[in-house]
Design a protein around this motif. Structure first.
Motif, PDB file in Angstrom:
ATOM      1  N   HIS A  86      -3.666  -9.833  -7.638  1.00 59.46           N
ATOM      2  CA  HIS A  86      -3.238  -8.733  -6.814  1.00 59.46           C
ATOM      3  C   HIS A  86      -3.131  -9.191  -5.433  1.00 59.46           C
ATOM      4  O   HIS A  86      -4.016  -9.432  -4.613  1.00 59.46           O
ATOM      5  N   ASN A  88      -2.979  -6.988  -3.080  1.00 57.99           N
ATOM      6  CA  ASN A  88      -3.569  -6.174  -2.302  1.00 57.99           C
ATOM      7  C   ASN A  88      -4.926  -5.482  -3.034  1.00 57.99           C
ATOM      8  O   ASN A  88      -4.582  -4.448  -3.609  1.00 57.99           O
ATOM      9  N   ARG A 147      -3.337 -14.734  -5.314  1.00 58.73           N
ATOM     10  CA  ARG A 147      -2.949 -13.595  -4.484  1.00 58.73           C
ATOM     11  C   ARG A 147      -1.706 -12.879  -5.106  1.00 58.73           C
ATOM     12  O   ARG A 147      -1.153 -11.751  -4.550  1.00 58.73           O
TER      13      ARG A 147
END
Length: 177
Positions: A86, A88, A147
């Protein structure tokens, strides 16, 4: 010994740009390069047993990069973290902080340049070792996965086609003089 042997490589960098212009201020890049070079020299002196630059290999550079990880500020999620992949995450997690790939890549670039500016031979540069390049690629890919960001290799643009001589109506043989 002559001054080009690796044992004689100096760990203090004088900035070429500042010397050429006659000013005492150096660019941000030159300052970072000097700081990185001095940090690596300190790392070698503190290595057990102490290590000379002439005996330094790509494996030692990898040790140095792993050492730098402890000072990182980039959250890198582990595969078991619910926020893995992910970009954020909505909440904090206990995943470790690491050096960002871009930072490591920049450090290696500056150290590679500093090594050669201080008398090191390009073919013996430990910062350009294959193992270092592979490590950086692995860090980039693992951080991108953690990320949820993909680093796609940019495709080269094809050069525009050259105008042909036949299109202008001229023949392939030069005109007589």
């Amino acid at each position: 010994m002559n001054s080009s042997t690796p044992e004689m490589i100096n760990f203090t960098i004088t900035t070429a740009g500042a010397q050429a212009s006659g000013s005492s201020s150096a660019s941000r890049y030159e300052n970072q390069k000097r700081r990185d070079w001095n940090t690596f020299g300190q790392y070698l002196r503190n290595h057990r047993p102490p290590l000379s630059l002439s005996r330094c290999s790509g494996a030692h550079v990898l040790e140095f990069l792993r050492y730098l990880d402890q000072f990182g500020k980039t959250k890198v999620h582990t595969p078991v973290c619910p926020f893995y992949g992910h970009p954020n995450p909505p909440a904090p997690c206990p995943c470790p902080l690491r050096q960002a790939w871009g930072s490591l890549d920049a450090v290696i670039g500056r150290l590679r340049a500093a090594y050669e500016e201080n008398g090191g031979k390009p073919e013996a540069n430990p910062f350009g070792a294959r193992a270092v390049r592979l490590y950086l690629r692995e860090v980039r890919d693992s951080q991108a996965k953690a990320r949820g960001i993909s680093y796609e290799k940019k495709k080269r643009k094809k050069p525009p086609p050259l105008p042909s001589a036949a299109a202008g109506g001229s023949s392939s043989t030069p005109p007589p003089i």
